[in-house]
Design an enzyme around this catalytic site. Structure first.
Site, mmCIF file in Angstrom:
data_model
loop_
_atom_site.group_PDB
_atom_site.id
_atom_site.type_symbol
_atom_site.label_atom_id
_atom_site.label_comp_id
_atom_site.label_asym_id
_atom_site.label_seq_id
_atom_site.Cartn_x
_atom_site.Cartn_y
_atom_site.Cartn_z
ATOM 1 N N GLU A 135 -2.701 2.951 1.775
ATOM 2 C CA GLU A 135 -3.759 2.888 2.777
ATOM 3 C C GLU A 135 -4.304 1.478 2.944
ATOM 4 O OE1 GLU A 135 -5.515 7.370 2.635
ATOM 5 O OE2 GLU A 135 -6.415 5.957 1.263
ATOM 6 N N CYS A 184 -8.060 3.653 -14.043
ATOM 7 C CA CYS A 184 -9.519 3.666 -14.235
ATOM 8 C C CYS A 184 -10.047 5.082 -13.948
ATOM 9 C CB CYS A 184 -10.187 2.655 -13.317
ATOM 10 S SG CYS A 184 -9.603 0.977 -13.605
ATOM 11 N N CYS A 219 -14.971 2.897 -0.929
ATOM 12 C CA CYS A 219 -14.412 2.317 -2.121
ATOM 13 C C CYS A 219 -14.025 3.385 -3.149
ATOM 14 C CB CYS A 219 -15.457 1.394 -2.717
ATOM 15 S SG CYS A 219 -14.783 0.336 -3.914
ATOM 16 N N CYS A 276 -11.476 6.080 -10.392
ATOM 17 C CA CYS A 276 -10.715 5.643 -9.217
ATOM 18 C C CYS A 276 -9.681 6.684 -8.824
ATOM 19 C CB CYS A 276 -10.043 4.310 -9.534
ATOM 20 S SG CYS A 276 -8.905 3.791 -8.245
ATOM 21 N N CYS A 333 -9.248 -4.184 4.028
ATOM 22 C CA CYS A 333 -8.994 -3.885 2.626
ATOM 23 C C CYS A 333 -7.514 -3.493 2.523
ATOM 24 C CB CYS A 333 -9.919 -2.748 2.210
ATOM 25 S SG CYS A 333 -9.683 -2.231 0.513
ATOM 26 N N CYS A 371 -1.288 3.101 -8.993
ATOM 27 C CA CYS A 371 -1.764 2.052 -9.897
ATOM 28 C C CYS A 371 -1.586 2.545 -11.323
ATOM 29 C CB CYS A 371 -3.235 1.734 -9.639
ATOM 30 S SG CYS A 371 -3.849 0.399 -10.683
HETATM 31 S S1 SF4 Z 1 -9.862 0.621 -9.834
HETATM 32 FE FE1 SF4 Z 1 -8.091 1.942 -9.283
HETATM 33 S S2 SF4 Z 1 -6.687 0.632 -8.163
HETATM 34 FE FE2 SF4 Z 1 -8.143 -0.723 -9.269
HETATM 35 S S3 SF4 Z 1 -7.151 -1.177 -11.239
HETATM 36 FE FE3 SF4 Z 1 -8.436 0.639 -11.594
HETATM 37 S S4 SF4 Z 1 -7.041 2.386 -11.233
HETATM 38 FE FE4 SF4 Z 1 -6.069 0.589 -10.339
#
Ligand code: SF4
Length: 383
Positions: free
Chosen positions: A92, A116, A342, A119, A105, A112
Site C-alpha cells: 500500500e 512490532c 498509521c 503494527c 507514504c 515486514c
Molecule cells: S512498525 Fe511495522 S512495518 Fe515498521 S518495523 Fe515494525 S513491524 Fe515493520
C-alpha cells in the site's frame, strides 16, 4: 524478449544502461526527465530523443507501473492505493494532502520481518523486499495520477515518508537508488529534508545511510526502556536503546535536519504512563541528543490485543515532554475511514517467515507484558 524496467534505475543506473546501448549520458538525463517529470511510459512520445534511440528502447526497455488493485479516497482527501507486486503479494501507498504539503507514504517491503506488536503489517509476516522499481513506481504512479486527478500542472507530492509497509533499512540496496531518484532534480527534485526514512532501529544501516544518502530520519522508539521496547519492537533485543540513540547522534553529523524524530505510538496502559514520559526525558538528557517527539494515536486492530490511549493521557504525556523542553507533536489521524492511518497498512502478504504464527504465540506468552498497567483483555472493535 526480456526488457529492463527503467523505473529500476536512478540517473547513474540509467546512464550505464544508455551507455550499453551506445548512447551518451545526456540522453539518459532526457529520458529520466520524460519518465519521472512528465510521467511518460511510451518511448514514441519522447519526441526530443533521436528516433534511433527510441527504436532501441522499444526493444530493450519498458516503463512499467505496478497494477493498482484498489483505490480508496477518504472524506478528508487521503487516498490509499493497493498495488499488486505479484505472487499473491500487495503493498500500500497513501497520499495525505495538507494545506502546505502533499505527503506520500511509501512501502519498502511486502510485509515486514521486524514484527512490532502494535503494527498491522508486522502481524502479517514477511514475504520479500521490493525492488527499487517497485518503490519508485508508487511515487511515479501517485504523482502523475494526482496531477491529472487534481488538474494540476505542477508537482503535487512535496514530501515522501518511507513509513508504509516494511522496514526500509532492511532493504537497503533497493532503497538507496530509490531515494536518489526522489532527490534528483531531473526526477522529483525533493529536498533531503522532505524525504524521511523511518526505521525501527537497524543500527549499522543508520550509519550507512548517513554516509551514502542522508535524508531526514525518523526512529520508531515507542518505549523509554529496553525491557518494554524488547516486547514492543523485537529488533531492540539486537540493537538496544543506548546503541540506537548513539547511532542517531552519529547520523546527525550528516542529516539535513538537525534533529531526529522519535515516533511514539501511544498504547493504552502499556507505554503511556507519566513514568514513561519521565523516563523519556531522562533518556534524552543522558544521551544529549537533539530530537523531536511525534506521539501517534494507536489505530487498534483486533489481532494486536492493544488499545488506543485516551486523548487526555496523550495530552498529559505531551505536556510532560514539552515542559522538559522537548519539541512534541501529537499526530492527527488521517484516512481513518479507509484504514489508511498509521500502522493500519496491511496489503496482502504471503508470509514466508511464519511471523504471523510467531506473533500469535507471543501474544499468548505475554499475557502479562512488561507494563505498568496490564493490557486490557477486551478485544477492540474493528477499526
Ligand atoms: S512498525 Fe511495522 S512495518 Fe515498521 S518495523 Fe515494525 S513491524 Fe515493520
Amino acid at each position: 524478449m526480456n526488457t529492463a524496467n527503467l523505473l529500476e534505475f536512478d540517473l547513474e543506473g540509467l546512464a550505464a544502461f544508455c551507455e550499453k546501448l551506445g548512447e551518451k549520458r545526456f540522453r539518459a538525463t532526457q529520458l529520466f526527465r520524460w519518465i519521472h517529470q512528465r510521467g511518460a511510459s511510451d518511448f514514441a512520445q519522447m519526441t526530443d530523443l533521436a528516433k534511433s534511440l527510441r527504436e532501441k528502447l522499444a526493444t530493450t526497455a519498458r516503463v512499467e507501473a505496478l497494477p493498482v488493485l484498489t483505490q480508496h479516497e477518504s472524506k478528508d482527501g487521503t487516498i490509499k492505493w493497493l498495488f499488486d507486486v505479484g505472487d499473491g503479494n500487495a503493498v500500500e501507498a497513501v497520499f495525505i494532502p495538507e494545506d502546505d504539503r502533499g505527503t506520500l507514504c511509501v512501502s519498502s517491503q511486502a510485509g515486514c520481518a521486524v514484527g512490532c506488536r502494535f503494527c498491522s503489517t508486522g502481524h502479517q509476516g514477511f514475504s520479500r523486499n521490493l525492488s527499487t522499481g517497485e518503490i519508485v513506481a508508487q511515487l511515479w504512479f501517485a504523482e502523475h495520477f494526482l496531477r491529472k486527478h487534481l488538474k494540476r500542472n505542477e508537482r503535487v507530492i512535496s514530501n515522501v515518508v518511507m513509513m508504509g509497509m516494511g522496514e526500509p533499512l532492511q532493504n537497503y540496496t533497493a532503497l538507496v537508488p530509490a531515494l536518489r531518484t526522489m532527490l534528483d532534480d531531473n526526477a522529483y527534485g525533493l529536498s533531503r529534508r522532505r524525504v524521511t526514512v523511518s526505521t525501527s532501529g537497524v543500527v549499522p544501516m543508520i550509519d550507512r545511510l548517513g554516509a551514502d544518502c542522508p535524508v531526514a530520519l525518523a526512529v520508531s522508539l515507542h518505549a523509554p526502556n529496553d525491557a518494554l521496547r524488547d516486547d514492543l519492537v523485537p529488533l531492540n533485543r539486537k540493537y538496544p536503546i543506548a546503541e540506537l540513540i548513539e547511532a542517531c547522534k552519529r547520523y546527525l553529523a550528516h542529516a539535513p535536519r538537525d534533529f531526529i524524530t522519535f515516533e511514539y505510538c501511544m498504547l493504552d496502559g502499556v507505554n503511556d504512563q507519566p513514568e514513561h514520559a519521565r523516563q523519556l526525558v531522562e533518556l534524552v538528557r543522558t544521551h544529549g541528543i537533539s530530537c523531536k517527539f511525534n506521539l501517534i494515536p494507536f489505530n487498534p486492530f483486533p489481532a494486536s490485543g492493544l488499545l488506543r490511549s485516551p486523548q487526555p493521557r496523550v495530552l498529559a504525556f505531551a505536556k510532560t515532554l514539552s515542559e522538559a523542553g522537548l519539541v512534541t507533536t501529537v499526530r492527527k489521524t488521517r484516512g481513518d475511514d479507509i484504514d489508511a492511518a498509521c500502522g493500519q497498512l496491511a496489503g496482502d502478504v504471503k508470509d514466508r517467515t511464519r511471523a504471523a504464527e510467531r506473533m500469535a504465540q507471543r501474544r499468548v506468552m505475554s499475557e502479562r507484558p512488561i507494563v505498568l498497567h496490564p493490557v486490557r483483555k477486551t478485544i477492540p472493535q474493528e477499526h
